[in-house]
Design a protein around this motif. Sequence first.
Motif, mmCIF file in Angstrom:
data_model
loop_
_atom_site.group_PDB
_atom_site.id
_atom_site.type_symbol
_atom_site.label_atom_id
_atom_site.label_comp_id
_atom_site.label_asym_id
_atom_site.label_seq_id
_atom_site.Cartn_x
_atom_site.Cartn_y
_atom_site.Cartn_z
ATOM 1 N N HIS A 3 46.200 27.755 24.021
ATOM 2 C CA HIS A 3 46.946 27.936 22.769
ATOM 3 C C HIS A 3 46.963 29.402 22.329
ATOM 4 O O HIS A 3 47.802 29.811 21.547
ATOM 5 C CB HIS A 3 46.345 27.076 21.655
ATOM 6 C CG HIS A 3 45.035 27.589 21.143
ATOM 7 N ND1 HIS A 3 43.852 27.369 21.798
ATOM 8 C CD2 HIS A 3 44.742 28.334 20.055
ATOM 9 C CE1 HIS A 3 42.876 27.948 21.135
ATOM 10 N NE2 HIS A 3 43.377 28.548 20.069
ATOM 11 N N SER A 8 53.470 30.543 17.299
ATOM 12 C CA SER A 8 53.001 29.723 16.184
ATOM 13 C C SER A 8 53.760 28.412 16.064
ATOM 14 O O SER A 8 54.982 28.387 16.080
ATOM 15 C CB SER A 8 53.150 30.506 14.877
ATOM 16 O OG SER A 8 52.802 29.711 13.788
ATOM 17 N N PRO A 9 53.045 27.281 15.933
ATOM 18 C CA PRO A 9 53.703 25.998 15.711
ATOM 19 C C PRO A 9 54.091 25.803 14.252
ATOM 20 O O PRO A 9 54.738 24.842 13.894
ATOM 21 C CB PRO A 9 52.631 24.986 16.131
ATOM 22 C CG PRO A 9 51.349 25.669 15.799
ATOM 23 C CD PRO A 9 51.604 27.133 16.072
ATOM 24 N N PHE A 11 52.798 27.483 10.069
ATOM 25 C CA PHE A 11 51.668 28.086 9.387
ATOM 26 C C PHE A 11 51.279 27.269 8.179
ATOM 27 O O PHE A 11 52.121 26.847 7.404
ATOM 28 C CB PHE A 11 52.035 29.513 8.956
ATOM 29 C CG PHE A 11 50.887 30.265 8.368
ATOM 30 C CD1 PHE A 11 49.937 30.842 9.197
ATOM 31 C CD2 PHE A 11 50.740 30.386 7.007
ATOM 32 C CE1 PHE A 11 48.872 31.539 8.673
ATOM 33 C CE2 PHE A 11 49.678 31.083 6.471
ATOM 34 C CZ PHE A 11 48.745 31.653 7.306
ATOM 35 N N SER A 12 49.997 27.068 8.015
ATOM 36 C CA SER A 12 49.464 26.376 6.851
ATOM 37 C C SER A 12 48.570 27.341 6.105
ATOM 38 O O SER A 12 47.590 27.829 6.649
ATOM 39 C CB SER A 12 48.647 25.160 7.290
ATOM 40 O OG SER A 12 47.959 24.619 6.193
ATOM 41 N N TYR A 93 48.952 32.368 14.031
ATOM 42 C CA TYR A 93 49.259 31.207 14.858
ATOM 43 C C TYR A 93 49.531 29.970 14.008
ATOM 44 O O TYR A 93 50.635 29.473 13.952
ATOM 45 C CB TYR A 93 48.120 30.948 15.858
ATOM 46 C CG TYR A 93 48.365 29.748 16.726
ATOM 47 C CD1 TYR A 93 49.360 29.768 17.691
ATOM 48 C CD2 TYR A 93 47.625 28.591 16.570
ATOM 49 C CE1 TYR A 93 49.612 28.666 18.473
ATOM 50 C CE2 TYR A 93 47.861 27.486 17.355
ATOM 51 C CZ TYR A 93 48.863 27.521 18.300
ATOM 52 O OH TYR A 93 49.113 26.422 19.061
ATOM 53 N N ASP A 94 48.510 29.448 13.343
ATOM 54 C CA ASP A 94 48.695 28.208 12.588
ATOM 55 C C ASP A 94 47.964 28.193 11.255
ATOM 56 O O ASP A 94 48.256 27.379 10.407
ATOM 57 C CB ASP A 94 48.248 26.997 13.422
ATOM 58 C CG ASP A 94 46.780 27.056 13.820
ATOM 59 O OD1 ASP A 94 46.138 28.097 13.578
ATOM 60 O OD2 ASP A 94 46.279 26.080 14.380
ATOM 61 N N GLN A 95 47.021 29.044 11.066
ATOM 62 C CA GLN A 95 46.222 29.073 9.844
ATOM 63 C C GLN A 95 45.830 30.509 9.562
ATOM 64 O O GLN A 95 45.937 31.373 10.430
ATOM 65 C CB GLN A 95 44.934 28.247 10.023
ATOM 66 C CG GLN A 95 45.156 26.827 10.439
ATOM 67 C CD GLN A 95 44.787 25.865 9.344
ATOM 68 O OE1 GLN A 95 44.122 26.223 8.391
ATOM 69 N NE2 GLN A 95 45.216 24.636 9.481
#
Length: 124
Positions: A3, A8-9, A11-12, A93-95
């Motif tokens: 990963h 990025s899938p 962002f949270s 990436y995601d966070q």
Amino acid sequence: VDHLSKSSPGFSNDTNLSDSLPSSESIEVISEFANFAKENNVKIYYSFPPLLDTQFDMDSNVIMKIYKTIEKIEGIVIIDSPSDYKLPIKMFYDQKYHLTKEGRGIRTNTLISKFLKVVSVAKK
């Protein structure tokens, strides 16, 4: 681990930094650790984490309070500024704190550069 090279899938970012100020108990524990390190000839270097540019702008007052709190702890050398790692969303990436490959490269190169400057000044 694959990963780490993906884009990025999504962002949270559900963090409110106003809740992130260190407690007096935390500062006391960190200070005790810094004293222990100093007594044992160990230096502590602190670097700020990467921050999403929009969050940095929104929470800059809180971020600076955190900076000033850490700065007051004797025995900790701050090697950079929180704004050194203010990055756009495409670098995450995601966070928060999870950087893309490009973001990690930027952070790593900045961190190395800042650290080497601090260490070379300390040697003089």
